[in-house]
Design a protein around this motif. Structure first.
Motif, short mmCIF file in Angstrom:
data_model
loop_
_atom_site.label_atom_id
_atom_site.label_comp_id
_atom_site.label_asym_id
_atom_site.label_seq_id
_atom_site.Cartn_x
_atom_site.Cartn_y
_atom_site.Cartn_z
N LEU A 12 32.26 -6.20 -10.83
CA LEU A 12 31.07 -5.97 -11.65
C LEU A 12 30.70 -7.22 -12.44
O LEU A 12 29.52 -7.57 -12.56
N LEU A 13 31.70 -7.89 -12.97
CA LEU A 13 31.46 -9.14 -13.68
C LEU A 13 30.89 -10.20 -12.73
O LEU A 13 29.95 -10.91 -13.07
N GLU A 14 31.44 -10.27 -11.53
CA GLU A 14 30.95 -11.22 -10.54
C GLU A 14 29.49 -10.93 -10.18
O GLU A 14 28.68 -11.84 -10.03
N LEU A 15 29.13 -9.64 -10.08
CA LEU A 15 27.74 -9.28 -9.81
C LEU A 15 26.81 -9.73 -10.94
O LEU A 15 25.70 -10.21 -10.69
N ALA A 16 27.25 -9.56 -12.17
CA ALA A 16 26.44 -9.98 -13.32
C ALA A 16 26.21 -11.50 -13.28
O ALA A 16 25.10 -11.98 -13.53
N ILE A 17 27.26 -12.24 -12.96
CA ILE A 17 27.15 -13.70 -12.88
C ILE A 17 26.21 -14.10 -11.73
O ILE A 17 25.35 -14.95 -11.89
N LEU A 18 26.38 -13.45 -10.58
CA LEU A 18 25.51 -13.74 -9.44
C LEU A 18 24.05 -13.43 -9.76
O LEU A 18 23.15 -14.18 -9.38
N ASN A 19 23.81 -12.34 -10.46
CA ASN A 19 22.45 -11.96 -10.84
C ASN A 19 21.80 -13.05 -11.69
O ASN A 19 20.65 -13.43 -11.46
N ASP A 20 22.55 -13.57 -12.66
CA ASP A 20 22.03 -14.66 -13.49
C ASP A 20 21.77 -15.92 -12.66
O ASP A 20 20.76 -16.60 -12.85
N GLU A 21 22.69 -16.24 -11.74
CA GLU A 21 22.53 -17.41 -10.89
C GLU A 21 21.29 -17.28 -10.00
O GLU A 21 20.54 -18.24 -9.82
N ILE A 22 21.09 -16.09 -9.45
CA ILE A 22 19.93 -15.85 -8.59
C ILE A 22 18.64 -16.03 -9.38
O ILE A 22 17.70 -16.70 -8.92
N ASP A 23 18.59 -15.47 -10.59
CA ASP A 23 17.40 -15.64 -11.44
C ASP A 23 17.14 -17.11 -11.74
O ASP A 23 15.99 -17.58 -11.67
N ARG A 24 18.19 -17.84 -12.06
CA ARG A 24 18.05 -19.28 -12.36
C ARG A 24 17.56 -20.05 -11.14
O ARG A 24 16.66 -20.89 -11.24
N LEU A 25 18.12 -19.75 -9.98
CA LEU A 25 17.73 -20.45 -8.75
C LEU A 25 16.28 -20.14 -8.36
O LEU A 25 15.58 -21.02 -7.86
N ILE A 26 15.84 -18.93 -8.59
CA ILE A 26 14.45 -18.57 -8.29
C ILE A 26 13.51 -19.35 -9.20
O ILE A 26 12.47 -19.86 -8.74
N LYS A 27 13.88 -19.48 -10.48
CA LYS A 27 13.04 -20.22 -11.42
C LYS A 27 12.95 -21.70 -11.06
O LYS A 27 11.94 -22.34 -11.30
N THR A 28 14.03 -22.24 -10.50
CA THR A 28 14.03 -23.66 -10.12
C THR A 28 13.53 -23.85 -8.68
O THR A 28 13.59 -24.95 -8.16
N GLU A 29 13.08 -22.76 -8.09
CA GLU A 29 12.52 -22.76 -6.73
C GLU A 29 13.51 -23.24 -5.67
O GLU A 29 13.11 -23.82 -4.66
N ASN A 30 14.78 -22.98 -5.90
CA ASN A 30 15.81 -23.27 -4.91
C ASN A 30 16.05 -21.99 -4.11
O ASN A 30 17.06 -21.31 -4.25
N LYS A 31 15.09 -21.67 -3.27
CA LYS A 31 15.07 -20.38 -2.58
C LYS A 31 16.20 -20.23 -1.55
O LYS A 31 16.73 -19.14 -1.37
N GLU A 32 16.58 -21.32 -0.90
CA GLU A 32 17.64 -21.24 0.11
C GLU A 32 18.98 -20.85 -0.52
O GLU A 32 19.68 -19.97 -0.03
#
Length: 103
Positions: free
Chosen positions: A61-81
């Motif tokens: 669950l903690l790993e999912l929370a971290i991944l969720n934050d990373e995904i949001d950050r990557l989308i904002k920086t337009e690193n879609k891959e």
């Protein structure tokens, strides 16, 4: 069910039935009624399970929370891959936890 049968080890080779009734084995003599309990209460009160989940689940669950934050950050920086790669990992772990991501 109105009766759950629990077997407990007496020794390494022998078990005994834990009784949840007084006197005779009649419905009115039972002091624990599984049909009135939630599944969680049955696990805790009858089968003596004290933890709600395994430590590994909490870690996931903690790993999912971290991944969720990373995904949001990557989308904002337009690193879609990289975001897509992290999303696949997120979905894999969510699947192991039996989350329904379709809702």
């Amino acid at each position: 069910p109105y009766e759950i049968i629990e077997l407990k080890y007496v020794t390494e080779r022998y078990v005994k039935q834990e009784l949840y009734y007084n006197d005779e084995r009649k419905k009115e003599n039972f002091f624990l009624f599984p049909q009135y309990l939630t599944w969680g209460r049955i696990l805790k009160d009858i089968f003596d399970i004290r933890e709600d989940s395994h430590q590994k689940r909490s870690e996931m669950l903690l790993e999912l929370a971290i991944l969720n934050d990373e995904i949001d950050r990557l989308i904002k920086t337009e690193n879609k891959e990289e975001a897509l790669s992290k999303q696949k990992e997120y979905e894999r772990i969510a699947g192991l936890l039996k989350w329904d991501l379709q809702k």
